[in-house]
Design an enzyme around this catalytic site. Structure first.
Site, PDB file in Angstrom:
ATOM      1  N   LYS A 269       2.974 -10.990  -7.371  1.00 51.07           N
ATOM      2  CA  LYS A 269       2.114 -11.178  -6.188  1.00 51.07           C
ATOM      3  C   LYS A 269       1.082 -10.066  -6.173  1.00 51.07           C
ATOM      4  O   LYS A 269       1.387  -8.920  -6.535  1.00 51.07           O
ATOM      5  CB  LYS A 269       2.954 -11.284  -4.970  1.00 51.07           C
TER       6      LYS A 269
ATOM      7  N   PRO B  75       6.965  -4.570 -14.054  1.00 51.67           N
ATOM      8  CA  PRO B  75       7.498  -3.230 -13.763  1.00 51.67           C
ATOM      9  C   PRO B  75       8.159  -3.166 -12.381  1.00 51.67           C
ATOM     10  O   PRO B  75       7.798  -3.903 -11.472  1.00 51.67           O
ATOM     11  CB  PRO B  75       6.256  -2.330 -13.835  1.00 51.67           C
TER      12      PRO B  75
ATOM     13  N   ALA C 115       9.317  -1.537  -8.743  1.00 48.29           N
ATOM     14  CA  ALA C 115       8.699  -0.746  -7.659  1.00 48.29           C
ATOM     15  C   ALA C 115       7.222  -0.510  -7.936  1.00 48.29           C
ATOM     16  O   ALA C 115       6.746   0.613  -8.016  1.00 48.29           O
ATOM     17  CB  ALA C 115       9.439   0.595  -7.475  1.00 48.29           C
ATOM     18  N   SER C 116       6.504  -1.630  -8.088  1.00 44.97           N
ATOM     19  CA  SER C 116       5.133  -1.500  -8.596  1.00 44.97           C
ATOM     20  C   SER C 116       4.074  -2.169  -7.732  1.00 44.97           C
ATOM     21  O   SER C 116       2.916  -2.238  -8.139  1.00 44.97           O
ATOM     22  CB  SER C 116       5.064  -2.079 -10.013  1.00 44.97           C
TER      23      SER C 116
ATOM     24  N   ILE D  43       3.617  -5.252  -6.989  1.00 45.93           N
ATOM     25  CA  ILE D  43       3.282  -6.648  -7.288  1.00 45.93           C
ATOM     26  C   ILE D  43       4.495  -7.559  -7.039  1.00 45.93           C
ATOM     27  O   ILE D  43       4.579  -8.659  -7.573  1.00 45.93           O
ATOM     28  CB  ILE D  43       2.693  -6.839  -8.700  1.00 45.93           C
ATOM     29  N   GLY D  44       5.380  -7.062  -6.191  1.00 46.87           N
ATOM     30  CA  GLY D  44       6.411  -7.932  -5.628  1.00 46.87           C
ATOM     31  C   GLY D  44       7.433  -8.449  -6.600  1.00 46.87           C
ATOM     32  O   GLY D  44       8.033  -9.501  -6.364  1.00 46.87           O
ATOM     33  N   GLY D  45       7.665  -7.767  -7.689  1.00 49.13           N
ATOM     34  CA  GLY D  45       8.634  -8.244  -8.665  1.00 49.13           C
ATOM     35  C   GLY D  45       9.968  -8.596  -8.024  1.00 49.13           C
ATOM     36  O   GLY D  45      10.442  -9.723  -8.142  1.00 49.13           O
ATOM     37  N   GLY D  46      10.555  -7.656  -7.307  1.00 46.84           N
ATOM     38  CA  GLY D  46      11.859  -7.888  -6.683  1.00 46.84           C
ATOM     39  C   GLY D  46      11.799  -9.002  -5.650  1.00 46.84           C
ATOM     40  O   GLY D  46      12.693  -9.851  -5.579  1.00 46.84           O
TER      41      GLY D  46
ATOM     42  N   ASP E 234       7.972  -9.069   2.010  1.00 43.49           N
ATOM     43  CA  ASP E 234       7.169  -9.861   1.068  1.00 43.49           C
ATOM     44  C   ASP E 234       7.881 -11.112   0.558  1.00 43.49           C
ATOM     45  O   ASP E 234       7.275 -11.909  -0.155  1.00 43.49           O
ATOM     46  CB  ASP E 234       6.828  -9.014  -0.166  1.00 43.49           C
TER      47      ASP E 234
HETATM   48  O1  C5P Z   1      10.473  -5.163   3.851  1.00 41.64           O
HETATM   49  P1  C5P Z   1      10.481  -4.319   2.617  1.00 41.64           P
HETATM   50  O2  C5P Z   1      11.863  -3.915   2.195  1.00 41.64           O
HETATM   51  O3  C5P Z   1       9.673  -4.883   1.508  1.00 41.64           O
HETATM   52  O4  C5P Z   1       9.731  -2.989   3.028  1.00 41.64           O
HETATM   53  C1  C5P Z   1       9.926  -1.785   2.350  1.00 41.64           C
HETATM   54  C2  C5P Z   1       9.527  -0.641   3.265  1.00 41.64           C
HETATM   55  O5  C5P Z   1       8.122  -0.710   3.512  1.00 41.64           O
HETATM   56  C3  C5P Z   1      10.158  -0.677   4.623  1.00 41.64           C
HETATM   57  O6  C5P Z   1      11.374   0.000   4.639  1.00 41.64           O
HETATM   58  C4  C5P Z   1       9.133   0.052   5.471  1.00 41.64           C
HETATM   59  O7  C5P Z   1       9.282   1.450   5.298  1.00 41.64           O
HETATM   60  C5  C5P Z   1       7.822  -0.327   4.824  1.00 41.64           C
HETATM   61  N1  C5P Z   1       7.104  -1.415   5.497  1.00 41.64           N
HETATM   62  C6  C5P Z   1       6.449  -1.176   6.678  1.00 41.64           C
HETATM   63  N2  C5P Z   1       5.743  -2.182   7.281  1.00 41.64           N
HETATM   64  C7  C5P Z   1       5.664  -3.407   6.719  1.00 41.64           C
HETATM   65  C8  C5P Z   1       6.323  -3.681   5.505  1.00 41.64           C
HETATM   66  C9  C5P Z   1       7.040  -2.652   4.920  1.00 41.64           C
HETATM   67  O8  C5P Z   1       6.497  -0.077   7.198  1.00 41.64           O
HETATM   68  N3  C5P Z   1       4.955  -4.342   7.333  1.00 41.64           N
END
Ligand code: C5P
Length: 284
Positions: free
Chosen positions: A10, A91, A93-94, A96-99, A133
């Site tokens: 993504k 990759p 933690a990059s 582009i939403g791999g996980g 995401d």
């Molecule tokens: O939801 P996800 O696990 O992808 O988000 C990772 C981290 O990104 C969250 O723990 C939060 O710290 C931050 N985040 C945020 N606001 C968002 C999306 C993510 O603060 N809208």
């Protein structure tokens, strides 16, 4: 019956972020598209839930309870078994939403293997608890995302050629948002309508104008990103370049597939540590 589902990268073409809510999450609006690069998730019937990870990036990702693919499976049906295989090309933690895309592909594949007959919309709502995401990744279609990322509205984006470049280092998301807050960058967030882009030129103009609000904190945490973005932006083949998500992957939009390929070749030669891929962006 085995089901194999593509988990595309993504890309946040634009990403605008506001000041944090009481729960710490940030309001945002972002134009999300999907690339022709990605991982693959395969699900086969089995009595027990297992996950095998293959592919060039397999070693970077442990198979444990936190693995988003296993969490997605448990969320969909807590006690059912399946043999899952993840071919990990993107990759870790990059940005582009791999996980997230892997988790979404697992939901799509298991919905079929387990004959659950849930719609994409059902799966998308379920997916929100896996990460901000994941819902958009379930739709695998260009979208304008709002809320904290969980409100997904499809948009049409003209096909684009691009290059993805990752400096070869992971960038965990929470510290980027923390630095964003420390810098007080959310104050000027203003909601806008979803874009109605008819031409690549219109997309390029808005990438440059709206930008990615996480670029400043991401560059503060990983200064070499600033050099990478400067290199992309100064290249004559680049129409617009930006960071995707919280980084560290950057993208450059080019005029043609040939330009994307030649830019990718030059970037790879410049730094062998970089992960570089020419790619195509299409609606679905
Ligand atoms: O939801 P996800 O696990 O992808 O988000 C990772 C981290 O990104 C969250 O723990 C939060 O710290 C931050 N985040 C945020 N606001 C968002 C999306 C993510 O603060 N809208």
């Amino acid at each position: 019956m085995s089901v194999r589902v593509f988990a595309p990268a993504k890309i946040n073409l634009t990403l605008e972020v506001g000041a944090p809510r009481a729960d710490g999450y940030h309001p945002l609006q972002s134009a999300v598209v999907f690339a022709s690069e990605g991982d693959w998730v395969e699900a086969s019937p089995s009595d027990v839930l297992t996950l095998e990870i293959t592919g060039p990036v397999a070693n970077a990702l442990p198979v444990d309870e936190n693995n988003l693919v296993l969490r997605a499976a448990r969320l969909l049906a807590p006690r059912r078994g399946a043999a899952l295989r993840l071919q990990k090309n993107l990759p870790i933690a990059s940005g582009i939403g791999g996980g997230s895309s892997d988790a979404a592909a697992a939901l799509i594949a298991l919905n079929q293997v387990w004959s659950l007959n849930k719609s994409r919309s059902d799966l998308s709502h379920l997916a929100a608890s896996l990460g901000a995401d994941v819902p958009v990744c379930v739709h695998q279609h260009s979208a304008w995302i709002t809320g904290v990322g969980e409100v997904v509205a499809p948009i049409s984006v003209p096909p684009l050629n691009a290059v993805l470049v990752n400096p070869g280092k992971p960038m965990p998301t929470p510290p980027v948002f923390r630095r964003f807050d420390e810098l007080g960058l959310g104050a000027n967030f203003a909601e806008r309508q979803a874009p109605a882009w008819a031409t690549p030129e219109a997309v390029v103009t808005d990438i440059a104008a709206w930008g990615n609000a996480l670029e400043t904190p991401a560059v503060a945490l990983m200064p070499e990103l600033g050099d990478l973005l400067a290199a992309l932006r100064s290249d004559k083949r680049t129409l617009a370049a930006a960071l995707s998500g919280s980084g560290a992957t950057c993208f450059a939009v080019t005029n043609s597939a040939a330009d994307a390929r030649s830019l990718a070749t030059d970037l790879s030669a410049r730094n062998r540590e970089w992960w570089v891929r020419p790619t195509k962006i299409a609606n679905a």
